[in-house]
Design a protein around this motif. Sequence first.
Motif, PDB file in Angstrom:
ATOM      1  N   ALA A  82       0.812  -1.096   0.049  1.00  0.00           N
ATOM      2  CA  ALA A  82       0.204   0.102   0.061  1.00  0.00           C
ATOM      3  C   ALA A  82       0.967   1.192  -0.126  1.00  0.00           C
ATOM      4  O   ALA A  82       0.685   2.191  -0.559  1.00  0.00           O
ATOM      5  N   LEU A  83       1.996   1.236   0.710  1.00  0.00           N
ATOM      6  CA  LEU A  83       2.604   2.329   0.924  1.00  0.00           C
ATOM      7  C   LEU A  83       3.860   2.566  -0.297  1.00  0.00           C
ATOM      8  O   LEU A  83       4.129   3.720  -0.641  1.00  0.00           O
ATOM      9  N   HIS A  84       4.424   1.455  -0.518  1.00  0.00           N
ATOM     10  CA  HIS A  84       5.362   1.490  -1.620  1.00  0.00           C
ATOM     11  C   HIS A  84       5.383   0.893  -2.889  1.00  0.00           C
ATOM     12  O   HIS A  84       6.094   0.868  -3.804  1.00  0.00           O
ATOM     13  N   GLY A  85       4.325   0.314  -3.277  1.00  0.00           N
ATOM     14  CA  GLY A  85       3.781  -0.371  -4.236  1.00  0.00           C
ATOM     15  C   GLY A  85       4.662  -1.868  -4.730  1.00  0.00           C
ATOM     16  O   GLY A  85       4.740  -2.097  -5.733  1.00  0.00           O
ATOM     17  N   TYR A 204      12.594   4.142  11.522  1.00  0.00           N
ATOM     18  CA  TYR A 204      11.710   5.405  11.678  1.00  0.00           C
ATOM     19  C   TYR A 204      10.866   5.767  10.289  1.00  0.00           C
ATOM     20  O   TYR A 204      10.767   7.078  10.274  1.00  0.00           O
ATOM     21  N   GLU A 205      10.562   4.739   9.737  1.00  0.00           N
ATOM     22  CA  GLU A 205       9.666   5.074   8.278  1.00  0.00           C
ATOM     23  C   GLU A 205       8.699   6.037   8.445  1.00  0.00           C
ATOM     24  O   GLU A 205       8.482   6.641   7.375  1.00  0.00           O
ATOM     25  N   HIS A 206       8.130   5.902   9.471  1.00  0.00           N
ATOM     26  CA  HIS A 206       6.553   6.495   9.517  1.00  0.00           C
ATOM     27  C   HIS A 206       6.822   7.935  10.399  1.00  0.00           C
ATOM     28  O   HIS A 206       5.853   8.619  10.731  1.00  0.00           O
ATOM     29  N   GLN A 213       7.923  11.895   1.580  1.00  0.00           N
ATOM     30  CA  GLN A 213       7.521  10.609   1.585  1.00  0.00           C
ATOM     31  C   GLN A 213       8.853   9.744   1.850  1.00  0.00           C
ATOM     32  O   GLN A 213       9.995   9.882   1.348  1.00  0.00           O
ATOM     33  N   HIS A 214       8.495   8.821   2.798  1.00  0.00           N
ATOM     34  CA  HIS A 214       9.800   7.822   3.016  1.00  0.00           C
ATOM     35  C   HIS A 214      10.036   7.123   1.713  1.00  0.00           C
ATOM     36  O   HIS A 214       9.291   6.305   1.239  1.00  0.00           O
ATOM     37  N   ALA A 284      -4.968   3.649   9.862  1.00  0.00           N
ATOM     38  CA  ALA A 284      -4.883   5.096  10.346  1.00  0.00           C
ATOM     39  C   ALA A 284      -3.793   5.461  11.345  1.00  0.00           C
ATOM     40  O   ALA A 284      -3.319   6.672  11.071  1.00  0.00           O
ATOM     41  N   PRO A 285      -3.659   4.564  12.357  1.00  0.00           N
ATOM     42  CA  PRO A 285      -2.411   4.953  13.363  1.00  0.00           C
ATOM     43  C   PRO A 285      -0.849   5.267  12.789  1.00  0.00           C
ATOM     44  O   PRO A 285      -0.606   6.266  13.160  1.00  0.00           O
ATOM     45  N   TYR A 286      -0.611   4.365  11.622  1.00  0.00           N
ATOM     46  CA  TYR A 286       0.659   4.762  11.071  1.00  0.00           C
ATOM     47  C   TYR A 286       0.648   5.893  10.082  1.00  0.00           C
ATOM     48  O   TYR A 286       1.643   6.472   9.861  1.00  0.00           O
ATOM     49  N   ARG A 287      -0.415   6.096   9.429  1.00  0.00           N
ATOM     50  CA  ARG A 287      -0.753   7.258   8.648  1.00  0.00           C
ATOM     51  C   ARG A 287      -0.625   8.368   9.248  1.00  0.00           C
ATOM     52  O   ARG A 287      -0.355   9.673   8.846  1.00  0.00           O
ATOM     53  N   GLN A 288      -0.983   8.500  10.606  1.00  0.00           N
ATOM     54  CA  GLN A 288      -1.041   9.870  11.301  1.00  0.00           C
ATOM     55  C   GLN A 288       0.205  10.122  12.149  1.00  0.00           C
ATOM     56  O   GLN A 288       0.499  11.433  12.566  1.00  0.00           O
TER      57      GLN A 288
END
Length: 384
Positions: A82-85, A204-206, A213-214, A284-288
């Motif tokens: 989802a984050l990096h394809g 510390y990616e998030h 963007q990481h 949501a938790p890691y996106r926030q």
Amino acid sequence: MPAHTPRLASRLPQVGTTIFTVMSALAQQHGAINLGQGFPDFACDPRLIDAVDQAMRQGANQYPPMAGVPALRHAVAGKIAALHGAQYDADTEVTITAGATQALFTALLAVVHPGDEVIVLTPCYDSYLPNIALCGGVARTVPLKTDFRPDFDAIAAAITPRTRALLINSPHNPSGTVWSEADMRQLDALLAPTDIVLISDEVYEHMVFDGAQHQSAARFVGLAARAFVVSSFGKTFHVTGWKVGSVAAPAALTAEFRKVHQFNVFTVNTPMQHGLATYLADPAPYRQLPGFYQAKRDRFRAGLADSRFELLPCDGSYFQCVRYDAISDSPDEAFCRWLTESVGVAAIPLSAFEPDARQRGVVRFCFAKQDATLDAALARLRTL
């Protein structure tokens, strides 16, 4: 006849108690606010505790599969996609580890043979060099530039026929520097003609700020094909004491990783794995997290803006580095001891991350703290 303790030749003769332990003990002794060691002083989401509690009560208390609970491995693979394809097979390319430090050591043990060289960019996290030594490897340290960005000419010059691996870390501990897409593409081009394994420490990616963007190694096909991508649930979800992490790597690398993993930890805490898998169903938790930690960074930087500390850039992680030469000309460790004992705030000297204890006149603060903790520390630091 008195008992005899065998004499030992130390495997790590140059290693003593870590500076993190020393400074935390000093902070406790003097009642100082501990902005040294990198851990939050606030609680995790109660829903995560509830998910682990539910797993325990439902009987998930015995050994899990060696590679990790399938639901959590699938959740990790789904998050990376989802984050990096990037597509990782949860069965053959994702492993759950006892924290990121174990993951890094296991990756090194899996690929480094005695005499192999490992390139390390310094300053660096304090486990890297001892881990390489324990593998029988030879560390080739390459200093980052003065702004803590990678020096690709120096990295290229350090590569020899014996180079087995390169260890990178972004967002970077201790400096808070974040590698750009251009950096990663340059690294990809540099490594493309080699058989060098990449170990990418991304705990510390998030925590990447200001809308950036990481740039995970997983995002780049050439890098992903040679990389162990190391992550930490402890850092991400404010539960550093749980010591649960993950590694994503191509199947051939994962197979070698798991050969070592099964004999140094075998498995990882079962109910916590189940709880994390349930919790990860909601992104949501890691996106926030970027916004959450950016607010703390901004609060801390604003609090020191008119002080005699010089704030260095902080693009990610939960660490803020500062120069202190307007306050003192002491070596950084002596300055940190004085700061702890006399001012009541603990920090970490940057020389602790340097193989030669290089002096940059810089110390590191951790801002992963409650606002009240940060405000109390800032009030003391502004008196200097």
